[in-house]
Every structure is written in structure tokens, then in C-alpha cells.
Design an enzyme around this catalytic site. Structure first.
Site, short mmCIF file in Angstrom:
data_model
loop_
_atom_site.label_atom_id
_atom_site.label_comp_id
_atom_site.label_asym_id
_atom_site.label_seq_id
_atom_site.Cartn_x
_atom_site.Cartn_y
_atom_site.Cartn_z
N ASP A 16 31.01 6.88 0.64
CA ASP A 16 30.17 7.20 1.78
C ASP A 16 29.91 5.91 2.55
O ASP A 16 30.08 4.81 2.03
CB ASP A 16 28.86 7.82 1.29
CG ASP A 16 27.98 8.29 2.42
OD1 ASP A 16 28.50 8.85 3.40
OD2 ASP A 16 26.75 8.08 2.35
N ASP A 18 26.94 5.35 5.31
CA ASP A 18 25.52 5.05 5.46
C ASP A 18 24.81 5.12 4.12
O ASP A 18 24.93 6.10 3.39
CB ASP A 18 24.87 6.03 6.45
CG ASP A 18 25.44 5.90 7.85
OD1 ASP A 18 25.47 4.78 8.36
OD2 ASP A 18 25.88 6.92 8.40
N ASP A 212 25.28 7.66 -1.96
CA ASP A 212 23.86 7.34 -2.16
C ASP A 212 23.00 8.59 -2.26
O ASP A 212 21.79 8.50 -2.40
CB ASP A 212 23.34 6.47 -1.01
CG ASP A 212 23.25 7.24 0.30
OD1 ASP A 212 24.29 7.77 0.75
OD2 ASP A 212 22.15 7.31 0.88
#
Length: 276
Positions: A16, A18, A212
Site C-alpha cells: 500500500d 498511504d 497499514d
């Protein structure tokens, strides 16, 4: 590490963007080193994002400004995944698109004709300024039989002033007006992971997904058959992991801790020759 993450060779990596590599356009510690390690070890990889606003070229430039260097071909967005999915469902079809350049250019490149009447699909993506007129037209077209597609289910997006309504929120409005739920292509749909794997000719058994968020990154990676790494530099914090009925393969403080993992799990030359 052996108690939480097996030592099978890893040939490909998905991550990922961000919350893993960047936070509010600033590189997180170890992000540039992680990409450099992948390049140095000759590992195939893709950087994933549910954000459909920007084109890969835009995102490559934004990452470069933060000190992270990678080719635009290494970026896979929910807009690209959506365009690929629809091109396989209805080659050369027609669509009414609500979104910005990342989505409209992906749809054009996939061979779609964009129109505001008599369309097969209504495709909703993220934009900084949702138009009431555009939403009303989408509602009417869906009511007339157009199929409802959305790039991702995220209900909010970040901004300097705080959360902004995102694709999932606007999709909920359209659903309330039409009674039709959209088909979401982006995470946590494992379809986005599988299209990413296909793009780099990777196999789930030898690929790791880094994210995250437990509810999107880890879930979609798990459902696509990959080992997963959760880093604690974004949405999900360590105290929240136990709330979910599934677990990541490994939990690390940040992407800087994955650099050593990349080198540790890289097959040696003999292993790679044996694989062939």
C-alpha cells in the site's frame, strides 16, 4: 521471525502507499530504502492505492518529490483495476464516469466511450469536488438500468482540514436513492490484488502484501492467498488488531523494518535456478 512469518522465498511484493510509504506526502522512515532494496534484489513489485484521483504518472511525481524513486509502471490504482475489470466485462463499452483524471484516463485507455446518456455503466470514483448535478445524473442512469460500479469503498479521505467525504460516502447516497449497491473493485476486494499479481506475473504463494489497514490491506491480501505484513504507521494501531477475526502474518513498526526482510527472504541464485 520464524514464529510469525515463514521463511519461504518471496519473489514479489505488493505494498500500500498511504500509511506505509508516505504520510501526507512526506516519506515515512525507510520507504526509499525499501524500494531501493527491491530494485537491488531484482524483485518485482507494485505500489497499490485505492485513490483514483491521480494517474500513475502523477503519483510517481508526488513520490519523487518525497524522495521515493520508482517508475510509474510500478503503481497500481483502483482506477486502473476498475478500468481493467470493466474492459474484460464489456470491451469497448460505454460509461458515465464521476471522477478525476486518474479514472477518466484509465477508462479511455481501456477503450471505453464516456457519455452521459444511454450508458452501460455508471462508474464512481473519488474527486475533490463532487457535483450534485453529476450525482443526480448517476441516479437517473442507474434507475434506467445502468450497472453501478465504484472504485473503492473508503468513506472518507484525508485533507489538511480533516476528513473529507470519499467514494464510499457518495456511493451510499446513490444507493439510498436507487436501492442499488455498487460493485466495489478496489480493496478490500481481492480482485484488485489478483489484477496486481497478474500485472507483474506473480503468484500469491510467493508474494507478500504490506499495508497499514487490517480491514482493507490485510483482508484483501489474505483473501488473495498472500502472506501479509501490517505496519503500524497508518490507520490500524496495535491495540486494534485483536478486534478482527483474522491476523496478519507479521506485525512491524514500519516499512523500515521490512528492508531487512526483503534481503532475508530473497532467494539465492541456486534457488531461482531450481525454481525454473
Amino acid at each position: 521471525m520464524s514464529e510469525t512469518f515463514d521463511d519461504r522465498p518471496v519473489h514479489t511484493w505488493l505494498t500500500d502507499m498511504d500509511g506505509v510509504l508516505v504520510h501526507e506526502q512526506a516519506a515515512l522512515p525507510g520507504a526509499a530504502e525499501f524500494i531501493a532494496a527491491l530494485e537491488r534484489c531484482g524483485r518485482r513489485y507494485l505500489v497499490l492505492t485505492n485513490n483514483s484521483i491521480f494517474t500513475p504518472r502523477d503519483l510517481r511525481a508526488r513520490l519523487a518529490r518525497s524522495g521515493i524513486s520508482l517508475p510509474e509502471e510500478a503503481i497500481w490504482t483502483s482506477a486502473l483495476a476498475t478500468a481493467k475489470f470493466l474492459s474484460e466485462q464489456s470491451p469497448g463499452g460505454t460509461a458515465y464516469v464521476i471522477g478525476e483524471a486518474g479514472l477518466t484516463s484509465a477508462m479511455h485507455d481501456a477503450g471505453f466511450v464516456l457519455s452521459d446518456e444511454d450508458v452501460e455503466f455508471v462508474v464512481l470514483g473519488e474527486t475533490r469536488n463532487y457535483s450534485f448535478e453529476a450525482i443526480a445524473r448517476a441516479i437517473r442512469l442507474i434507475g434506467q438500468g445502468a450497472k453501478f460500479i465504484a472504485t473503492n469503498p473508503d468513506v472518507t479521505g484525508p485533507s489538511a482540514e480533516g476528513p473529507l467525504p470519499a467514494t464510499g460516502s457518495v456511493a451510499a447516497l446513490i444507493t439510498a436513492a436507487t436501492g442499488i449497491d455498487p460493485y466495489y473493485v478496489g480493496k478490500p476486494n481481492p480482485l484488485m490484488m489478483r489484477t496486481a499479481l497478474n500485472r507483474i506475473e506473480a503468484h500469491s504463494e510467493s508474494t507478500v502484501m504490506i499495508g497499514d489497514r487490517m480491514d482493507t490491506d490485510v483482508r484483501s491480501g489474505l483473501e488473495a492467498g498472500m502472506r501479509t505484513v501490517l505496519v503500524l504507521t497508518g490507520s490500524t494501531q496495535s491495540g486494534e488488531i485483536m478486534r478482527f477475526p483474522y491476523r496478519p502474518s507479521l506485525v512491524l513498526d514500519g516499512i523500515q523494518d521490512v528492508v531487512e526482510l526483503v534481503e532475508q527472504l530473497t532467494p539465492n541464485e541456486a534457488e531461482e535456478l531450481g525454481e525454473d
